[in-house]
Design a protein around this motif. Structure first.
Motif, PDB file in Angstrom:
ATOM      1  N   ASP A  44      31.240  74.552  55.745  1.00 19.78           N
ATOM      2  CA  ASP A  44      30.388  73.897  54.751  1.00 19.78           C
ATOM      3  C   ASP A  44      29.084  73.344  55.329  1.00 19.78           C
ATOM      4  OD1 ASP A  44      32.133  74.340  52.598  1.00 19.78           O
ATOM      5  OD2 ASP A  44      33.340  72.592  53.159  1.00 19.78           O
ATOM      6  N   PHE A  45      28.901  73.434  56.644  1.00 22.04           N
ATOM      7  CA  PHE A  45      27.725  72.839  57.280  1.00 22.04           C
ATOM      8  C   PHE A  45      26.426  73.274  56.612  1.00 22.04           C
ATOM      9  CE2 PHE A  45      24.271  73.063  60.398  1.00 22.04           C
ATOM     10  CZ  PHE A  45      24.206  71.737  60.799  1.00 22.04           C
ATOM     11  N   VAL A  46      26.215  74.569  56.462  1.00 22.91           N
ATOM     12  CA  VAL A  46      24.926  75.045  55.931  1.00 22.91           C
ATOM     13  C   VAL A  46      24.707  74.644  54.483  1.00 22.91           C
ATOM     14  CG1 VAL A  46      24.638  76.937  57.573  1.00 22.91           C
ATOM     15  CG2 VAL A  46      25.805  77.360  55.429  1.00 22.91           C
ATOM     16  N   ASN A  47      25.758  74.371  53.751  1.00 22.03           N
ATOM     17  CA  ASN A  47      25.611  73.935  52.364  1.00 22.03           C
ATOM     18  C   ASN A  47      25.362  72.438  52.250  1.00 22.03           C
ATOM     19  OD1 ASN A  47      26.134  76.572  51.369  1.00 22.03           O
ATOM     20  ND2 ASN A  47      28.308  76.217  51.696  1.00 22.03           N
ATOM     21  N   LYS A  48      25.710  71.692  53.287  1.00 21.73           N
ATOM     22  CA  LYS A  48      25.587  70.235  53.239  1.00 21.73           C
ATOM     23  C   LYS A  48      24.420  69.684  54.046  1.00 21.73           C
ATOM     24  CE  LYS A  48      30.504  69.320  52.526  1.00 21.73           C
ATOM     25  NZ  LYS A  48      31.700  68.704  53.127  1.00 21.73           N
ATOM     26  N   VAL A  49      24.033  70.370  55.117  1.00 23.72           N
ATOM     27  CA  VAL A  49      22.997  69.835  55.999  1.00 23.72           C
ATOM     28  C   VAL A  49      21.674  69.688  55.247  1.00 23.72           C
ATOM     29  CG1 VAL A  49      22.246  72.071  56.974  1.00 23.72           C
ATOM     30  CG2 VAL A  49      22.022  69.974  58.332  1.00 23.72           C
ATOM     31  N   GLN A  50      21.029  68.553  55.494  1.00 25.03           N
ATOM     32  CA  GLN A  50      19.717  68.271  54.921  1.00 25.03           C
ATOM     33  C   GLN A  50      18.701  68.131  56.054  1.00 25.03           C
ATOM     34  OE1 GLN A  50      19.190  67.864  51.447  1.00 25.03           O
ATOM     35  NE2 GLN A  50      21.274  68.659  51.378  1.00 25.03           N
ATOM     36  N   LYS A  51      17.447  68.398  55.742  1.00 23.07           N
ATOM     37  CA  LYS A  51      16.396  68.258  56.748  1.00 23.07           C
ATOM     38  C   LYS A  51      16.434  66.835  57.316  1.00 23.07           C
ATOM     39  CE  LYS A  51      11.482  69.083  57.475  1.00 23.07           C
ATOM     40  NZ  LYS A  51      11.667  69.725  58.741  1.00 23.07           N
ATOM     41  N   GLY A  52      16.498  66.739  58.631  1.00 22.97           N
ATOM     42  CA  GLY A  52      16.536  65.457  59.302  1.00 22.97           C
ATOM     43  C   GLY A  52      17.913  65.026  59.759  1.00 22.97           C
ATOM     44  N   ASP A  53      18.957  65.707  59.288  1.00 23.96           N
ATOM     45  CA  ASP A  53      20.313  65.327  59.676  1.00 23.96           C
ATOM     46  C   ASP A  53      20.526  65.498  61.183  1.00 23.96           C
ATOM     47  OD1 ASP A  53      20.999  64.515  57.157  1.00 23.96           O
ATOM     48  OD2 ASP A  53      22.167  66.293  56.667  1.00 23.96           O
ATOM     49  N   ILE A  54      21.603  64.902  61.664  1.00 24.15           N
ATOM     50  CA  ILE A  54      21.855  64.795  63.097  1.00 24.15           C
ATOM     51  C   ILE A  54      23.261  65.298  63.419  1.00 24.15           C
ATOM     52  CG2 ILE A  54      22.122  63.097  64.977  1.00 24.15           C
ATOM     53  CD1 ILE A  54      20.031  61.408  63.251  1.00 24.15           C
ATOM     54  N   ILE A  55      23.383  66.056  64.493  1.00 26.42           N
ATOM     55  CA  ILE A  55      24.699  66.463  65.000  1.00 26.42           C
ATOM     56  C   ILE A  55      25.064  65.533  66.135  1.00 26.42           C
ATOM     57  CG2 ILE A  55      25.945  68.240  66.292  1.00 26.42           C
ATOM     58  CD1 ILE A  55      24.416  70.358  64.693  1.00 26.42           C
ATOM     59  N   VAL A  56      26.299  65.022  66.101  1.00 22.02           N
ATOM     60  CA  VAL A  56      26.838  64.208  67.192  1.00 22.02           C
ATOM     61  C   VAL A  56      28.112  64.893  67.675  1.00 22.02           C
ATOM     62  CG1 VAL A  56      27.776  61.960  67.853  1.00 22.02           C
ATOM     63  CG2 VAL A  56      25.854  62.081  66.242  1.00 22.02           C
ATOM     64  N   ALA A  57      28.228  65.024  68.984  1.00 22.53           N
ATOM     65  CA  ALA A  57      29.402  65.691  69.560  1.00 22.53           C
ATOM     66  C   ALA A  57      29.832  64.979  70.829  1.00 22.53           C
ATOM     67  CB  ALA A  57      29.081  67.153  69.852  1.00 22.53           C
ATOM     68  N   ASN A  58      30.971  65.370  71.322  1.00 26.08           N
ATOM     69  CA  ASN A  58      31.499  64.764  72.541  1.00 26.08           C
ATOM     70  C   ASN A  58      30.969  65.503  73.770  1.00 26.08           C
ATOM     71  OD1 ASN A  58      32.800  62.869  70.967  1.00 26.08           O
ATOM     72  ND2 ASN A  58      34.739  63.968  70.966  1.00 26.08           N
ATOM     73  N   LYS A  59      31.853  65.933  74.658  1.00 31.60           N
ATOM     74  CA  LYS A  59      31.441  66.503  75.941  1.00 31.60           C
ATOM     75  C   LYS A  59      31.125  67.996  75.851  1.00 31.60           C
ATOM     76  CE  LYS A  59      34.263  63.252  78.489  1.00 31.60           C
ATOM     77  NZ  LYS A  59      35.655  63.007  78.762  1.00 31.60           N
ATOM     78  N   ASN A  60      30.155  68.413  76.679  1.00 37.24           N
ATOM     79  CA  ASN A  60      29.881  69.821  76.956  1.00 37.24           C
ATOM     80  C   ASN A  60      29.395  70.596  75.731  1.00 37.24           C
ATOM     81  OD1 ASN A  60      29.721  71.855  78.892  1.00 37.24           O
ATOM     82  ND2 ASN A  60      31.794  72.585  78.482  1.00 37.24           N
ATOM     83  N   PHE A  61      28.556  69.979  74.905  1.00 37.96           N
ATOM     84  CA  PHE A  61      28.015  70.659  73.730  1.00 37.96           C
ATOM     85  C   PHE A  61      27.122  71.818  74.185  1.00 37.96           C
ATOM     86  CE2 PHE A  61      25.119  71.486  70.249  1.00 37.96           C
ATOM     87  CZ  PHE A  61      25.946  71.426  69.144  1.00 37.96           C
ATOM     88  N   GLY A  62      27.295  72.981  73.566  1.00 39.98           N
ATOM     89  CA  GLY A  62      26.466  74.142  73.865  1.00 39.98           C
ATOM     90  C   GLY A  62      26.947  74.974  75.040  1.00 39.98           C
ATOM     91  N   CYS A  63      28.213  74.817  75.420  1.00 36.85           N
ATOM     92  CA  CYS A  63      28.747  75.631  76.516  1.00 36.85           C
ATOM     93  C   CYS A  63      28.874  77.088  76.056  1.00 36.85           C
ATOM     94  CB  CYS A  63      30.094  75.077  76.986  1.00 36.85           C
ATOM     95  SG  CYS A  63      31.363  74.995  75.710  1.00 36.85           S
TER      96      CYS A  63
END
Length: 161
Positions: A44-63
């Motif tokens: 559902d991310f692409v249906n809910k994300v709005q311009k300016g929103d922020i992703i928060v994650a724990n360790k090793n994001f983008g591995c």
């Protein structure tokens, strides 16, 4: 520079294959990549994300693989910043190169929840959770990296010089 948006929260080891699945790598068009951003971890991310929103994650994001498509899809989806405890080194570099602000801040990664309203001051590295009334000191970018982000990426930055 500042950002303000709602949080999408993820855990450890969010790899580039779930940020932008390999089946979409035949396109380099940011708008097309944005349509599939995060779909293998959050349909559902692409249906809910709005311009300016922020992703928060724990360790090793983008591995995972070193594809630039991952930060491009996040930025093109409208995300203004990614905050994580830690980032995979190559994702970190690719994000800066394409002008996607990212901040390492373990305390914010633990103290921010999905749906919280978060404001970020990129000049100081301060992260304000407006929902909970808390704040966290993230690692501010050095001035030259802020200039790359303001220019929307390294190539634009170099071309302006």
């Amino acid at each position: 520079m500042k950002a303000l948006g709602s949080v999408f929260k993820y855990g450890d080891n969010v790899d580039t294959d779930v940020i932008i699945p390999a089946r979409y790598l035949n396109s380099s068009d940011p708008a097309e990549l944005a349509k599939h951003c995060m779909e293998d971890i959050d349909v559902d991310f692409v249906n809910k994300v709005q311009k300016g929103d922020i992703i928060v994650a724990n360790k090793n994001f983008g591995c995972g693989s070193s594809r630039e498509h991952a930060p491009i899809s996040i930025k093109a989806a409208g995300v203004s910043c990614v905050i994580a405890e830690t980032f995979a080194r190559i994702f970190y570099r690719n994000a800066i190169n394409i002008g996607l602000p990212i901040l390492e801040c373990p305390e914010a990664a633990q103290g921010v929840d999905a749906g919280d309203q978060v404001e970020i001051d990129f000049d100081s590295g301060m992260i304000y959770n407006r929902t909970k009334g808390t704040s966290f000191q993230g690692q501010a970018f050095p001035p030259f990296m802020q200039e790359i982000i303001k220019a929307e990426g390294l190539i634009n930055y170099i071309n302006k010089k």
